[in-house]
Design a protein around this motif. Structure first.
Motif, PDB file in Angstrom:
ATOM      1  N   ILE A 387       0.692  -1.217  -0.117  1.00 48.22           N
ATOM      2  CA  ILE A 387       0.141   0.122   0.121  1.00 48.22           C
ATOM      3  C   ILE A 387       0.858   1.173   0.086  1.00 48.22           C
ATOM      4  O   ILE A 387       0.723   2.149  -0.668  1.00 48.22           O
ATOM      5  CB  ILE A 387      -1.109  -0.116   1.401  1.00 48.22           C
ATOM      6  CG1 ILE A 387      -1.950  -1.259   1.018  1.00 48.22           C
ATOM      7  CG2 ILE A 387      -1.558   1.259   1.186  1.00 48.22           C
ATOM      8  CD1 ILE A 387      -2.663  -1.422   2.389  1.00 48.22           C
ATOM      9  N   GLY A 388       1.886   1.309   0.655  1.00 48.51           N
ATOM     10  CA  GLY A 388       2.947   2.325   0.735  1.00 48.51           C
ATOM     11  C   GLY A 388       3.460   2.599  -0.446  1.00 48.51           C
ATOM     12  O   GLY A 388       3.677   3.833  -0.936  1.00 48.51           O
ATOM     13  N   HIS A 389       3.789   1.478  -1.246  1.00 47.22           N
ATOM     14  CA  HIS A 389       4.215   1.725  -2.710  1.00 47.22           C
ATOM     15  C   HIS A 389       3.574   2.595  -3.476  1.00 47.22           C
ATOM     16  O   HIS A 389       4.049   3.534  -4.245  1.00 47.22           O
ATOM     17  CB  HIS A 389       4.517   0.203  -3.311  1.00 47.22           C
ATOM     18  CG  HIS A 389       5.221   0.323  -4.725  1.00 47.22           C
ATOM     19  ND1 HIS A 389       6.685   0.549  -4.786  1.00 47.22           N
ATOM     20  CD2 HIS A 389       4.732   0.221  -5.657  1.00 47.22           C
ATOM     21  CE1 HIS A 389       6.847   0.492  -6.136  1.00 47.22           C
ATOM     22  NE2 HIS A 389       5.615   0.375  -6.746  1.00 47.22           N
ATOM     23  N   PHE A 390       2.190   2.418  -3.482  1.00 47.68           N
ATOM     24  CA  PHE A 390       1.377   3.169  -4.407  1.00 47.68           C
ATOM     25  C   PHE A 390       1.137   4.471  -3.768  1.00 47.68           C
ATOM     26  O   PHE A 390       0.547   5.508  -4.516  1.00 47.68           O
ATOM     27  CB  PHE A 390       0.053   2.194  -4.428  1.00 47.68           C
ATOM     28  CG  PHE A 390       0.282   0.975  -5.398  1.00 47.68           C
ATOM     29  CD1 PHE A 390       0.382   1.299  -6.905  1.00 47.68           C
ATOM     30  CD2 PHE A 390       0.140  -0.130  -4.575  1.00 47.68           C
ATOM     31  CE1 PHE A 390       0.815  -0.013  -7.313  1.00 47.68           C
ATOM     32  CE2 PHE A 390       0.597  -1.440  -5.511  1.00 47.68           C
ATOM     33  CZ  PHE A 390       0.622  -1.218  -6.878  1.00 47.68           C
ATOM     34  N   LEU A 391       0.919   4.556  -2.256  1.00 51.81           N
ATOM     35  CA  LEU A 391       0.855   5.807  -1.744  1.00 51.81           C
ATOM     36  C   LEU A 391       1.952   6.871  -2.172  1.00 51.81           C
ATOM     37  O   LEU A 391       1.713   7.906  -2.189  1.00 51.81           O
ATOM     38  CB  LEU A 391       0.645   5.793  -0.277  1.00 51.81           C
ATOM     39  CG  LEU A 391      -0.611   5.392   0.503  1.00 51.81           C
ATOM     40  CD1 LEU A 391      -0.595   5.105   1.811  1.00 51.81           C
ATOM     41  CD2 LEU A 391      -1.679   5.857  -0.156  1.00 51.81           C
ATOM     42  N   ASP A 392       3.161   6.285  -2.439  1.00 48.15           N
ATOM     43  CA  ASP A 392       4.138   7.143  -2.810  1.00 48.15           C
ATOM     44  C   ASP A 392       4.273   7.498  -4.511  1.00 48.15           C
ATOM     45  O   ASP A 392       5.355   7.550  -4.922  1.00 48.15           O
ATOM     46  CB  ASP A 392       5.520   6.387  -2.322  1.00 48.15           C
ATOM     47  CG  ASP A 392       5.702   6.593  -0.710  1.00 48.15           C
ATOM     48  OD1 ASP A 392       5.291   7.344  -0.487  1.00 48.15           O
ATOM     49  OD2 ASP A 392       6.295   5.537  -0.324  1.00 48.15           O
ATOM     50  N   PHE A 393       3.329   7.752  -5.120  1.00 38.29           N
ATOM     51  CA  PHE A 393       3.219   8.009  -6.560  1.00 38.29           C
ATOM     52  C   PHE A 393       4.136   9.156  -6.804  1.00 38.29           C
ATOM     53  O   PHE A 393       4.794   8.845  -7.687  1.00 38.29           O
ATOM     54  CB  PHE A 393       1.633   8.416  -6.833  1.00 38.29           C
ATOM     55  CG  PHE A 393       1.722   8.890  -8.132  1.00 38.29           C
ATOM     56  CD1 PHE A 393       1.648   8.078  -9.393  1.00 38.29           C
ATOM     57  CD2 PHE A 393       1.418  10.265  -8.368  1.00 38.29           C
ATOM     58  CE1 PHE A 393       1.670   8.780 -10.660  1.00 38.29           C
ATOM     59  CE2 PHE A 393       1.564  10.953  -9.900  1.00 38.29           C
ATOM     60  CZ  PHE A 393       1.372   9.934 -10.886  1.00 38.29           C
ATOM     61  N   ALA A 394       4.312  10.206  -6.052  1.00 42.91           N
ATOM     62  CA  ALA A 394       5.181  11.269  -6.391  1.00 42.91           C
ATOM     63  C   ALA A 394       6.559  10.770  -6.390  1.00 42.91           C
ATOM     64  O   ALA A 394       7.120  11.347  -7.243  1.00 42.91           O
ATOM     65  CB  ALA A 394       5.071  12.753  -5.660  1.00 42.91           C
ATOM     66  N   ALA A 810       1.245  -7.401 -12.217  1.00 44.57           N
ATOM     67  CA  ALA A 810       0.279  -6.949 -11.154  1.00 44.57           C
ATOM     68  C   ALA A 810       0.180  -5.474 -10.798  1.00 44.57           C
ATOM     69  O   ALA A 810      -0.642  -4.841 -10.568  1.00 44.57           O
ATOM     70  CB  ALA A 810       0.348  -7.777 -10.256  1.00 44.57           C
ATOM     71  N   VAL A 811       1.679  -4.994 -10.600  1.00 43.85           N
ATOM     72  CA  VAL A 811       1.935  -3.583 -10.154  1.00 43.85           C
ATOM     73  C   VAL A 811       1.478  -2.585 -11.534  1.00 43.85           C
ATOM     74  O   VAL A 811       0.574  -1.486 -11.127  1.00 43.85           O
ATOM     75  CB  VAL A 811       3.377  -3.051  -9.909  1.00 43.85           C
ATOM     76  CG1 VAL A 811       3.625  -1.837  -9.921  1.00 43.85           C
ATOM     77  CG2 VAL A 811       3.800  -3.982  -8.531  1.00 43.85           C
ATOM     78  N   ALA A 812       1.554  -2.968 -12.574  1.00 42.65           N
ATOM     79  CA  ALA A 812       1.155  -2.088 -13.516  1.00 42.65           C
ATOM     80  C   ALA A 812      -0.334  -1.955 -13.776  1.00 42.65           C
ATOM     81  O   ALA A 812      -0.899  -1.154 -14.011  1.00 42.65           O
ATOM     82  CB  ALA A 812       2.078  -2.536 -15.010  1.00 42.65           C
ATOM     83  N   ALA A 813      -0.927  -3.228 -13.546  1.00 43.76           N
ATOM     84  CA  ALA A 813      -2.294  -3.299 -13.443  1.00 43.76           C
ATOM     85  C   ALA A 813      -3.094  -2.146 -12.505  1.00 43.76           C
ATOM     86  O   ALA A 813      -4.035  -1.651 -12.571  1.00 43.76           O
ATOM     87  CB  ALA A 813      -2.924  -4.629 -13.396  1.00 43.76           C
ATOM     88  N   VAL A 814      -2.385  -2.277 -11.338  1.00 38.65           N
ATOM     89  CA  VAL A 814      -3.022  -1.662 -10.217  1.00 38.65           C
ATOM     90  C   VAL A 814      -2.723   0.060 -10.817  1.00 38.65           C
ATOM     91  O   VAL A 814      -3.747   0.932 -10.399  1.00 38.65           O
ATOM     92  CB  VAL A 814      -2.205  -1.798  -8.884  1.00 38.65           C
ATOM     93  CG1 VAL A 814      -2.708  -0.689  -7.775  1.00 38.65           C
ATOM     94  CG2 VAL A 814      -2.295  -3.219  -8.530  1.00 38.65           C
ATOM     95  N   TRP A 815      -1.455   0.358 -11.041  1.00 42.14           N
ATOM     96  CA  TRP A 815      -1.489   1.868 -11.440  1.00 42.14           C
ATOM     97  C   TRP A 815      -2.474   2.130 -12.570  1.00 42.14           C
ATOM     98  O   TRP A 815      -3.020   3.149 -12.485  1.00 42.14           O
ATOM     99  CB  TRP A 815       0.044   2.012 -11.832  1.00 42.14           C
ATOM    100  CG  TRP A 815       1.247   1.956 -10.924  1.00 42.14           C
ATOM    101  CD1 TRP A 815       2.172   1.310 -11.048  1.00 42.14           C
ATOM    102  CD2 TRP A 815       1.166   3.112  -9.899  1.00 42.14           C
ATOM    103  NE1 TRP A 815       3.211   1.595  -9.849  1.00 42.14           N
ATOM    104  CE2 TRP A 815       2.288   2.676  -9.210  1.00 42.14           C
ATOM    105  CE3 TRP A 815       0.239   4.230  -9.496  1.00 42.14           C
ATOM    106  CZ2 TRP A 815       2.780   3.317  -8.092  1.00 42.14           C
ATOM    107  CZ3 TRP A 815       0.698   4.659  -8.523  1.00 42.14           C
ATOM    108  CH2 TRP A 815       2.044   4.533  -7.811  1.00 42.14           C
ATOM    109  N   GLN A 816      -2.938   1.166 -13.349  1.00 39.47           N
ATOM    110  CA  GLN A 816      -3.635   1.491 -14.712  1.00 39.47           C
ATOM    111  C   GLN A 816      -5.042   1.627 -14.051  1.00 39.47           C
ATOM    112  O   GLN A 816      -5.737   2.593 -14.476  1.00 39.47           O
ATOM    113  CB  GLN A 816      -3.611   0.405 -15.484  1.00 39.47           C
ATOM    114  CG  GLN A 816      -4.583   0.651 -16.900  1.00 39.47           C
ATOM    115  CD  GLN A 816      -4.009   2.133 -17.566  1.00 39.47           C
ATOM    116  OE1 GLN A 816      -2.765   2.166 -17.835  1.00 39.47           O
ATOM    117  NE2 GLN A 816      -5.057   2.873 -17.872  1.00 39.47           N
ATOM    118  N   ALA A 817      -5.397   0.855 -13.031  1.00 41.36           N
ATOM    119  CA  ALA A 817      -6.689   1.014 -12.391  1.00 41.36           C
ATOM    120  C   ALA A 817      -6.818   2.264 -11.651  1.00 41.36           C
ATOM    121  O   ALA A 817      -7.837   2.813 -11.632  1.00 41.36           O
ATOM    122  CB  ALA A 817      -6.873  -0.260 -11.388  1.00 41.36           C
TER     123      ALA A 817
END
Length: 829
Positions: A387-394, A810-817
């Motif tokens: 979850i932290g990986h995706f919260l750190d988008f910037a 899987a990571v790419a799919a989450v970013w796209q979603a």
């Protein structure tokens, strides 16, 4: 016919030929008889010292065969800086030797010595053997003298074995210098402990001689006279027939002081001691803490010919049955009654407001539902890290370079190694990713990771984390700079020590004491309070606050929690959630209930319906409702009233270990109340064996790989089946979730579920997926503590790799979603 008496031969003249029965035994029979006599004497000595023997045997067995025990030594190997350091004798290694000596070896040796010195049966046996044997045959006295010394020395051997076994458990890391340093240090620990074993034996031999030297003898004699009354009262006075035995007054006083320390400190305040005593140093205390007390009970039991230890255990079991145990689910007064929880309609509306689309639902992004699988600290840490990986988008905007411990450079590509498309990057610019997460369905350790994530998001100021910036103990990172760092550090603590103290001490006493489950919850609360110190004043203690008191402020969005436990009485899910358990369905109820009061979750029990409406639980307790897995945490008794137990709750993994079934039902309810939304489910699983099984059984082609030989298959077969079926049901639930999502949104959106997983690693460090011959994979530790190499390996699961064991898709799919509006996926009506 009968003969007269005079015809019978005189008895004195009667001679019989020599037979086997009357002939003197030959050398072989005499040797076998002497050997068997020695075996019996050794067996009697071991029976007398059975409590110290059991302590050592358990320690050896755990260090030989249990990954969780072996991995505690990695904490010593990597004490201090988390990066690579050359192997060398450190203060941590010296501390482990000292802890083993003082807290395990000495109590085992002294307790065994006390038992053999005060046992009248052994004394009588030794005198009888002295009378029977030749002057050169002193086997019995030799065994009595040496067994206590040998038991004390074997405590160091246990740690030597554990350190060598821990080497095989180390994962392969991108930063190889860290692995090399850890292996070298573990080998050093093993060698040090192997040397310490004979050194302790020599100490035990020399100690008995030192006590005969003038000053030492005088001090010991004075202490003996001073404490003579106490020794007689307790029944541990020197035997009158052997007042100069090897256990002197100093040894008896040390045992008494150790036993008193166990009672006063461990029973009174184990949490304090767990914070003071590093993890691996606590293991000797756990193994040795009860040895003096139970050895004393064993000693007086032989004296009075009564099984005091067995009777005490039976009395404890009977007392628990009659008066109840201390395994009550902790409750507190609710901030608001449970019937005022947020309904799914309101929850969806609040989420849309948080994402700025309440007035135009067609523009809403895809709501993210996270399903976090079980697996103790591994699951909690990995859930938080993902979850932290995706919260750190910037943080993923630009490429950056990491410096490894060996000085080499590792370059990370821009936009998360290219897994964020330019279109997705543009759509997510300025977006708070936390707002996209509607809910987290957690099981066991995944539930703990979900609770910590929700607490941290609730404590944030703007987008900043609530975590202090410095390095944190037990976490591999050098400092906290990102959300991933923050959430990892919050979940990377040592919770095993307090839990084991509770298991070994609190739960053996029970009366008026909190159980090990409560100690685990408090350890979670304390860790969060120590690190989350930069938010508002209430931030540090968010895990200790009432579960239902979490704010529902769209300006600071916090995901809803669905924490899955299992009912002992019915086998159904017991779900602890901050959502109302029913809602008015617009179409036929997806879960099959009445449309007016449609259950949010099928055949599930609402936890808050089992307790009074004015009661709630802490957030930490809500997480543990899902994380009560065997031995580590006991079943929790749920009370409807003061003395009315309505059910007992155990780990949610007994039912389904992924939390995917609850995530699916939540997605179905969201679509029912808001047909314009297109939920996306992120499954976070952390068990490499389950991943390997999934790969081998993909597409319905079952290729299991069972061992050729097993011990006690009639016993282990059912146990293993119960253990593995939880993962099987979890994988089935993931498949069903994917099928439903694809059936509804698959025409317009290809990816509707992503499974981010921990991939298996073969013993040679390679990826075992897709190989022709199945490879044995590394064992992993699942307990309430995580070594730094394992933490580093879990973070590396999110990095780009070139082999088949990667989460790139899987990571790419989450970013796209995250960047896709729901309208792009909802089929046209």
């Amino acid at each position: 016919m009968d003969l007269p008496d005079s015809s019978l031969p005189s008895p004195r003249r009667l001679t019989l030929p020599p037979t086997e029965a009357t002939a003197s035994p030959g050398p072989l029979r005499r040797g076998l008889a002497r050997f068997w006599s020695r075996v019996l004497d050794l067996g009697l000595v071991l029976w007398v010292v059975r409590i110290p023997l059991l302590s050592v045997a358990v320690g050896l067995l755990l260090m030989l065969s249990v990954t969780q025990a072996q991995d505690t030594l990695v904490d010593v190997a990597m004490a201090g800086a988390p990066l690579a350091e050359k192997a060398g004798f450190s203060g941590a290694v010296a501390g482990l030797v000292a802890a083993t000596f003082l807290l395990w070896a000495i109590p085992v040796h002294y307790a065994a010595r006390l038992l053999v010195e005060t046992d009248d049966g052994l004394a009588a046996l030794a005198r009888r053997r002295d009378a029977e044997a030749s002057p050169r045959d002193a086997w019995t006295r030799f065994v009595i003298r040496q067994v206590p010394r040998l038991l004390g020395a074997l405590t160091f051997v246990a740690f030597a074995i554990g350190a060598e076994k821990a080497v095989a458990n180390l994962p392969t890391l991108t930063d190889d210098a860290v692995s090399v340093a850890a292996r070298g240090q573990l080998h050093l620990i093993a060698a040090t402990m192997a040397i310490a074993a004979p050194a302790f034996f020599l100490y035990a031999v020399l100690r008995s001689r030192l006590t005969r030297i003038g000053p030492f003898r005088a001090v010991d004699t004075a202490l003996g006279r001073l404490c003579a009354g106490l020794f007689r009262l307790l029944g541990i006075a020197p035997r009158t027939s052997n007042p100069d035995g090897e256990l002197h007054a100093t040894g008896r006083l040390l045992l008494l002081a150790y036993a008193a320390g166990v009672i006063l400190i461990l029973i009174a305040n184990p949490l304090w001691l767990a914070r003071q005593l590093p993890l691996a140093f606590a293991v000797p205390l756990i193994f040795g803490g009860w040895v003096p007390i139970f050895s004393y009970l064993s000693s007086i039991g032989r004296r009075f010919r009564f099984p005091f230890v067995t009777a005490l255990l039976a009395l404890s079991a009977g007392g628990v049955y009659l008066f109840g145990d201390n395994h009550k689910v902790r409750t507190l007064v609710a901030a608001a009654p449970s019937y005022q929880r947020t309904g799914i309609d309101t929850a969806v509306f609040l989420w849309m407001r948080a994402n700025g689309c309440a007035e135009a639902p067609a523009t809403c992004p895809r709501p993210i539902i996270v399903a976090a699988a079980g697996g103790a600290s591994r699951a909690g840490f990995f859930t938080a890290s993902v979850i932290g990986h995706f919260l750190d988008f910037a943080q993923h905007h630009d490429a950056f370079t990491l410096t490894r411990a060996d000085g080499s450079k590792l370059v990370r590509g821009a936009w998360d190694d290219g897994r964020i498309t330019p279109e997705a990057a543009q759509a997510l610019a300025g977006v708070d990713i936390a707002n996209r997460i509607f809910a987290i369905s957690g099981v066991s350790g995944g539930a703990y990771g979900a609770a910590v994530t929700a607490a941290a998001l609730g404590a944030r100021t703007g987008h900043a984390t609530p975590c202090a910036g410095g390095a944190q103990p037990y976490w591999f990172g050098g400092g906290i700079a990102t959300w991933q760092d923050c959430l990892e550090s919050l979940t990377g603590g040592d919770y095993l020590t307090a839990t084991f103290f509770g298991l070994a001490f609190h739960d053996q006493v029970q009366a008026f004491l909190e159980d090990r489950a409560a100690l685990l919850e408090q350890a979670w609360e304390r860790r969060f309070a120590d690190i989350a110190t930069t938010g508002d004043a209430a931030a540090p203690w968010r895990l200790a606050r009432p579960f239902l008191a979490a704010e529902r402020d769209p300006a600071r969005w916090v995901p809803f929690l669905v924490l899955n436990g299992t009912s002992v009485e019915t086998g159904q899910r017991i779900i602890t959630t901050d959502l109302q358990p029913t809602y008015a369905a617009r179409r036929p109820c997806p879960s099959g209930g009445p449309q007016a009061e449609c259950p949010l979750f099928t055949h599930a029990i609402d936890f808050h319906a089992l307790v009074r409406a004015d009661l709630d639980v802490r957030l930490s307790t809500a997480a543990l409702n899902s994380a009560r897995f065997p031995a580590i945490s006991p079943p929790g008794s749920i009370f409807q009233a003061d003395k009315d137990v309505v059910d007992r709750i155990v780990d949610g993994g007994y039912f389904e270990n992924y939390g995917a079934e609850s995530a699916l039902e939540l997605a179905q309810a969201m679509v029912d109340v808001a047909p314009g939304l297109a939920p996306f489910v992120v499954v976070i699983s952390n068990d490499p064996q389950s991943t390997l099984t999934e790969e081998r059984t993909a597409r319905g082609v079952v290729v299991p790989d069972a061992p050729e030989h097993v011990w006690l298959a009639e016993v282990t077969g059912p146990i293993d089946a119960i253990s593995t079926v939880r993962g099987g049901r979890g994988r089935l639930a993931v498949t069903e979730t994917s099928y439903w999502l694809n059936a509804r949104f698959g025409v317009r959106c290809r990816d509707n579920l992503a499974n981010i997983k921990v991939w298996p690693e073969a013993l040679d460090g390679t990826c075992p997926i897709g190989v022709a011959t199945p490879k044995k994979i590394r064992d992993v530790s699942m307990s309430w503590w995580l070594s730094k190499p394992v933490q580093m390996n879990l973070r590396e699961q999110l990095e780009h790799t070139s082999d088949r064991c990667n989460n790139d898709a899987a990571v790419a799919a989450v970013w796209q979603a995250l960047a896709t509006p729901s309208a792009a996926c909802v089929p046209e009506r």
